[in-house]
Design a protein around this motif. Sequence first.
Motif, PDB file in Angstrom:
ATOM      1  N   GLN A   8       1.055  -1.188  -0.043  1.00  0.00           N
ATOM      2  CA  GLN A   8      -0.327  -0.201   0.564  1.00  0.00           C
ATOM      3  C   GLN A   8       1.060   1.216  -0.360  1.00  0.00           C
ATOM      4  N   LEU A   9       0.293   2.192  -0.238  1.00  0.00           N
ATOM      5  CA  LEU A   9       0.859   3.971  -0.869  1.00  0.00           C
ATOM      6  C   LEU A   9       2.062   4.017   0.698  1.00  0.00           C
ATOM      7  N   ALA A  46       6.136   3.375  -5.716  1.00  0.00           N
ATOM      8  CA  ALA A  46       4.742   3.805  -5.732  1.00  0.00           C
ATOM      9  C   ALA A  46       3.914   3.146  -7.226  1.00  0.00           C
ATOM     10  N   SER A  50       0.379   1.164  -7.428  1.00  0.00           N
ATOM     11  CA  SER A  50      -0.627   1.447  -7.999  1.00  0.00           C
ATOM     12  C   SER A  50      -1.050   0.433  -9.151  1.00  0.00           C
TER      13      SER A  50
END
Length: 164
Positions: A8-9, A46, A50
Amino acid sequence: MIQIRKGQLSDLDDIIACYSHARQFMRDSGNPNQWVNGYPSREIAAADISAGNNYVGVDSNGDIVMTFAFIIGPDPTYRVITDGEWLNNLPYGTIHRIASNGKYHGMMQCCVEFCSRLIDNIRLDTHERNIPMQRAAERLGFVRCGTIICANGTPRIAYQRSRQ
């Protein structure tokens, strides 16, 4: 026991810490040229998150201790292989950017066991000087298939593991 989940970010700082540890481990192991100039970057991590391709390994304390990208589908850099051939041309997944924070051993095995539950064919590549990765891959049943060229023009040893 390590549990693997999608990254997750909010995991980015821990992922980057794993990358930093891996860079130092590679330098200390005689491989100073594989992950250079900030690769893999925060932006790459990232983008992996995503795209749904980043995974993290979490220990019993909830700490992230490893990360990797696993991408199912054709990898453009694997279209051409020299000095050998792939074991087969069946659908495959590729392990990229595997790294740990050094807290535990056996993270590659944990990663491969997880990925093997998703698809029967797995490919990966590594630098010719990354002897620890080469040994781990071979110990886990990967076969050295030949040489591929990365997008940046550098050669990598290509491996495949197949249950087919």
